[in-house]
Design a protein around this motif. Sequence first.
Motif, PDB file in Angstrom:
ATOM      1  N   ARG A   4      12.781  55.759  60.666  1.00 25.43           N
ATOM      2  CA  ARG A   4      11.441  56.156  61.124  1.00 25.43           C
ATOM      3  C   ARG A   4      10.576  54.907  61.154  1.00 25.43           C
ATOM      4  O   ARG A   4      10.409  54.238  60.135  1.00 25.43           O
ATOM      5  N   ILE A   6       6.978  52.796  62.821  1.00 27.89           N
ATOM      6  CA  ILE A   6       5.664  52.809  63.467  1.00 27.89           C
ATOM      7  C   ILE A   6       5.482  51.425  64.071  1.00 27.89           C
ATOM      8  O   ILE A   6       5.643  50.415  63.383  1.00 27.89           O
ATOM      9  N   ALA A  27       6.904  56.006  66.273  1.00 29.80           N
ATOM     10  CA  ALA A  27       5.527  56.401  66.583  1.00 29.80           C
ATOM     11  C   ALA A  27       4.802  55.144  67.039  1.00 29.80           C
ATOM     12  O   ALA A  27       4.961  54.084  66.449  1.00 29.80           O
ATOM     13  N   ALA A  41       0.311  59.203  62.011  1.00 30.83           N
ATOM     14  CA  ALA A  41       1.531  58.689  62.648  1.00 30.83           C
ATOM     15  C   ALA A  41       2.754  58.813  61.741  1.00 30.83           C
ATOM     16  O   ALA A  41       3.871  58.583  62.182  1.00 30.83           O
TER      17      ALA A  41
END
Length: 108
Positions: A4, A6, A27, A41
Amino acid sequence: MSLRAIVVGPDEDELTAALEAEGADVARLTGVVSRPALEEAGVLEADLYVLTDVGQATTIPIVCDLADEIRTVVYARDSAPEFVKGQLDLAIDPALMSSSIVAEELAN
């Protein structure tokens, strides 16, 4: 479990696409980024925070405060300010390493 991430700032070198090609859930945030935007986010669940705009370097201490285990990366042509260098796991100049190589390394 997928990575994951950002990515904050412009993505002229297409790092987002390269991370997604490696199976990451990414994100994207642009403009002036605030703590609430980071939380929305998914920073609390993120594994990786990539900053492509060193003008947003003040977000790095915020991210580190919110998520202890997150890896922080600056992927930008400009140098990261001194005040955040101690909180960075990695700083890379896109002119020296392509986004696909960076994404492959970050995903593994």
